[in-house]
Design a protein around this motif. Structure first.
Motif, mmCIF file in Angstrom:
data_model
loop_
_atom_site.group_PDB
_atom_site.id
_atom_site.type_symbol
_atom_site.label_atom_id
_atom_site.label_comp_id
_atom_site.label_asym_id
_atom_site.label_seq_id
_atom_site.Cartn_x
_atom_site.Cartn_y
_atom_site.Cartn_z
ATOM 1 N N LYS A 327 -44.368 -87.395 -56.612
ATOM 2 C CA LYS A 327 -43.639 -88.044 -55.535
ATOM 3 C C LYS A 327 -43.190 -86.989 -54.511
ATOM 4 O O LYS A 327 -43.020 -85.814 -54.852
ATOM 5 C CB LYS A 327 -42.425 -88.780 -56.091
ATOM 6 C CG LYS A 327 -42.784 -89.968 -56.982
ATOM 7 C CD LYS A 327 -41.527 -90.686 -57.464
ATOM 8 C CE LYS A 327 -41.892 -91.890 -58.323
ATOM 9 N NZ LYS A 327 -40.675 -92.597 -58.818
ATOM 10 N N PRO A 328 -43.006 -87.393 -53.254
ATOM 11 C CA PRO A 328 -42.515 -86.423 -52.257
ATOM 12 C C PRO A 328 -41.210 -85.780 -52.714
ATOM 13 O O PRO A 328 -40.395 -86.407 -53.401
ATOM 14 C CB PRO A 328 -42.310 -87.292 -51.009
ATOM 15 C CG PRO A 328 -43.251 -88.444 -51.195
ATOM 16 C CD PRO A 328 -43.256 -88.722 -52.668
ATOM 17 N N TRP A 329 -41.004 -84.539 -52.338
ATOM 18 C CA TRP A 329 -39.828 -83.783 -52.726
ATOM 19 C C TRP A 329 -39.141 -83.257 -51.467
ATOM 20 O O TRP A 329 -39.753 -83.213 -50.390
ATOM 21 C CB TRP A 329 -40.236 -82.633 -53.643
ATOM 22 C CG TRP A 329 -41.182 -81.647 -53.004
ATOM 23 C CD1 TRP A 329 -40.873 -80.544 -52.265
ATOM 24 C CD2 TRP A 329 -42.626 -81.715 -53.025
ATOM 25 N NE1 TRP A 329 -42.010 -79.903 -51.830
ATOM 26 C CE2 TRP A 329 -43.100 -80.601 -52.288
ATOM 27 C CE3 TRP A 329 -43.544 -82.596 -53.597
ATOM 28 C CZ2 TRP A 329 -44.456 -80.351 -52.102
ATOM 29 C CZ3 TRP A 329 -44.892 -82.340 -53.416
ATOM 30 C CH2 TRP A 329 -45.344 -81.236 -52.677
ATOM 31 N N PRO A 330 -37.891 -82.835 -51.558
ATOM 32 C CA PRO A 330 -37.213 -82.275 -50.379
ATOM 33 C C PRO A 330 -37.951 -81.029 -49.896
ATOM 34 O O PRO A 330 -38.160 -80.072 -50.654
ATOM 35 C CB PRO A 330 -35.810 -81.932 -50.890
ATOM 36 C CG PRO A 330 -35.612 -82.808 -52.084
ATOM 37 C CD PRO A 330 -36.966 -82.963 -52.714
ATOM 38 N N THR A 331 -38.347 -81.034 -48.654
ATOM 39 C CA THR A 331 -39.138 -79.922 -48.107
ATOM 40 C C THR A 331 -38.279 -78.677 -47.938
ATOM 41 O O THR A 331 -37.150 -78.737 -47.445
ATOM 42 C CB THR A 331 -39.752 -80.335 -46.768
ATOM 43 O OG1 THR A 331 -40.638 -81.430 -46.990
ATOM 44 C CG2 THR A 331 -40.542 -79.191 -46.148
#
Length: 436
Positions: A327-331
């Motif tokens: 899943k997308p993560w904090p960039t």
């Protein structure tokens, strides 16, 4: 927006990391690559690599023009489209051949891995650092990231890119929850050289890529034949090679790599003996060849002969793993690329092309940042969304191919063969599903 020039650190000198480095260096961005291999020739190169149009576009965009031209000139042609057959070599479907006269950026290129690596390293002296194994990284209060190496040294940049493969240490630190799982398939592959002793090969095996879908197991074949002779290649690109500080004789020799038919047999792990020979076992190639032959007793004689005549020293075994969806993560100022994010079974040749796609997307994002047209973290976040979408679509496709190859269900095989047969007889359906 900041006007300070970017500094990019890339961990890993595989095709994805080097493609990104070429693109950034060509754009004038400060970039450095740190590779654990001791020297440029440390890797075993194995089979040639099929660069599909998505990879061709990425290499065209990232490489200097003369290196792209050399790549095209030294590449081979794997043939128009792909055929799908039964184990008796009855044609179910053949993909439509690409239109004549396509630009090389829209073509498929069968590339020698040695040649590709030399071209990706060309012009990067002082940028690629060998013998640098990372232990991890440190994120700094000033918004930079520092790569740490086993020799006690470090390197700091505005962005650190983990391009260090399926066992990525950068990914393990950045995304400790990301996992890879064993896939149920086992692959065995070999290379039959094309020459005086291969005149018996049927046209299907020496002209295109092919997939054979029997009632159990799976076989894939591809032909790797140079487009040009050694002398023609040297004549076309010799001056360009010398201008790039590359030895024409050496690169042409790398590209020479005898023409051959590659085959890859895939079966479910449970269908094969538990005591498959390991890499150190004597006579391993002979045992693997005999194993495949024993599974093909009712196949077409030409396919059995293909296996039987393959030199044992070219035959290898491949165990498959696949990445779970991330899943997308904090960039942050650390990101990942290619197999470090979305490793997949080598079924369909999707992994290398996905890594090249990632490199090109990240290149465009970082050029915009360097020009002051975008902020770093939002640009990297946009890259990560595109990378995850494209990369895990490739993972799903490779997993689907592997599942089709390993499922023992006769019903599933019958449905699949019927589907391909329908696509073969109904051109609009075939084009709707298989056109790029």
């Amino acid at each position: 927006m900041s006007t300070r020039r970017l500094r990019v650190i890339i961990i890993g000198g595989g095709i994805g990391g080097l493609c990104l480095a070429q693109g950034l260096n060509t754009a004038g961005i400060d970039v450095a690559v740190y590779e654990r291999d001791a020297d440029p020739d440390a890797r075993t190169q194995g089979y040639r690599l099929n660069i599909e149009p998505v990879g061709s576009r990425a290499l065209h965009d990232c490489l200097p023009a003369h290196l792209w031209q050399i790549l095209v000139a030294t590449a081979g042609d794997s043939g128009p489209g792909m055929g799908v057959f039964t184990e008796k070599m009855r044609l179910l479907m053949r993909e439509d051949a690409p239109p004549a006269g396509l630009d090389p950026t829209e073509q498929t290129h069968a590339v020698s891995r040695v040649t590709l690596r030399r071209l990706l390293l060309a012009g990067l002296d002082g940028i690629v650092h060998f013998g640098k194994e990372t232990t991890g990284y440190r994120q700094n209060a000033d918004g930079t990231a520092t790569a740490l190496f086993t020799d006690g040294t470090s390197a700091t940049g505005d962005l650190l890119v983990g391009a260090d493969g399926a066992n990525s240490r950068v990914r393990r630190q950045l995304l400790p929850h990301a996992r890879r799982t064993p896939a149920p398939g086992v692959g065995i592959g070999g290379k039959l050289p094309l020459g005086d002793g291969s005149a018996w090969l049927p046209e299907e095996l020496v002209s295109t890529k092919n997939m054979f879908l029997p009632k159990r197991d799976f076989l894939f074949t591809a032909v790797f034949r140079r487009r040009e002779t050694d002398g023609t290649t040297a004549e076309h690109v010799g001056d360009q090679l010398r201008a790039a500080d590359l030895d024409p004789g050496l690169l042409v020799q790398d590209a020479k790599d005898d023409d051959y038919v590659m085959w890859a047999y895939v079966a479910h792990r449970r269908a094969l003996p538990a005591d498959l020979p390991d890499a150190s076992a004597g006579g391993r190639g002979h045992r693997l060849r005999d194993l495949v032959a024993s599974r093909l007793t009712h196949w077409h004689p030409d396919l059995r002969k293909l296996i039987a005549q393959t030199p044992a020293d070219t035959i290898e075994q491949f165990d498959f793993t696949t990445a779970r969806q991330i899943k997308p993560w904090p960039t942050t100022q650390v990101t990942v690329l290619g197999d470090a994010a979305h490793s997949m079974p080598p079924v369909g040749g999707l992994g290398g092309n996905a890594a090249l796609y990632d490199a090109n997307v990240l290149r465009r994002a970082l050029i915009a940042v360097d020009r002051g047209e975008a902020e770093l973290l939002p640009a990297v976040a946009e890259y990560e969304r595109a990378m995850l979408k494209n990369g895990f679509a490739a993972v799903r496709a490779a997993t689907m191919y592997l599942r089709l190859a390993t499922l023992p269900s006769h019903t599933v095989r019958t449905v699949a063969r019927t589907f391909f047969r329908l696509c073969g007889t109904i051109p609009p359906l075939r084009r709707a599903i298989f056109s790029d």
